[in-house]
Design a protein around this motif. Sequence first.
Motif: not given
Length: 406
Positions: A13-32
């Motif tokens: 499911a995440l592989a089918n929406n790679k860009l959306r998944g990455f943009l969702t992760m971006l907040g966590i990446i920046i926070g950590v």
Amino acid sequence: MNTVNLLKIAVRALANNKLRGFLTMLGIIIGVASVITMLAIGQGSKKSIQAEISEMGSNMIMIHPGGDMVGGVRQDASSMETLKLKDYEDIINETRYVAAVSASVNSSGQAIYGSNNAPTTVYGISPDYMEIRRYKVEEGDMFTEKDVTTAAKVCVIGKTIVDNLFTNGENPIGKIIRFQKIPFRVIGVLESKGYNTMGMDQDDLILAPYTTVQKRLLAITHLQEVICSALQEQYTEQAMDEISEILRRNHKLKPEDDDDFTIRSQQELSNMLTNTTDMLTVLLAAVAGISLLVGGIGIMNIMYVSVTERTREIGLRMSIGAKGIDILAQFLIESILISVTGGLIGVLFGVGSALLVNQVAHFPIYIQPWSVVLSFAVCTVTGVFFGWYPAKKAADLDPIEAIRYE
């Protein structure tokens, strides 16, 4: 449905929406990354301050004259003459918790050698000062107690004085420099200590016997300061109590009288500065932690969208036997995957950012393993917390209504 199948479905499911998944992760990446970098900078500052204080002598105790009231007006402590040679001698002879003691007087002015001159300060001290302040002689020798007794016109100079006065590269040992018209023979050069945390040049000084500075430069008989070091840092309080008792007795102070002296320890300064840096570190981490909260809200938002988009899929799964707990686990695993993957990338970015700050800005850093573990744990909890509600909503859907959903 077993966990492996649920994991495969979540990954697909995440592989089918790679860009959306990455943009969702971006907040966590920046926070950590922000949390790790800010904690590294805060802890680095704390370690740097502690190292500087340790270099100055973490068990150092400073005794100054106290301000007194004359005619209802409090006098400047620096003008008081309450510290006497007897106080200094009694501290040497009568204390059990004091390892080293040095008298201290100082005078500022121009140091001159040939056609070169530079403003500096001459510190009149005892040989024990070297042990207390952790100074070492790199070239030549330190003056002795005999030089103190005879008020010899000898001195030991710092690297900055060497650079300012001996510009042609000559060896300063044995040379005569002048300070306020008084000649001093250079007998030693100190190892360089550089600037301390407060921006003070620790090499811009001249050390001479305190008796020489008293008699030949200041024309005084009292002391401006007495510097001591406790046997060990943990004995600082006992040493301060002993010194206070001796000074109160020598100065004939009654029990109700205030001290006419001030005793400060390096430990007090260390505690104050480390408490301040701890507070700033917590503040920086809290500000950076807001990014994690924003990232968590982003996960919840995307999971809501995902549940809405896949309502018919959820209905089909439930109609062929999938239970509510399976649907809950499916979406919860997706949420955790997003946060954990973002957390791993964030850890790499955070460590890299901290090292970059150290290399580019030359700012002290200290990456503590617990800060990395804590940041990763928080982002995992964030994934579970913010993914739970959308997953629960998906699990509670009615299969028939879900299949009919357009």
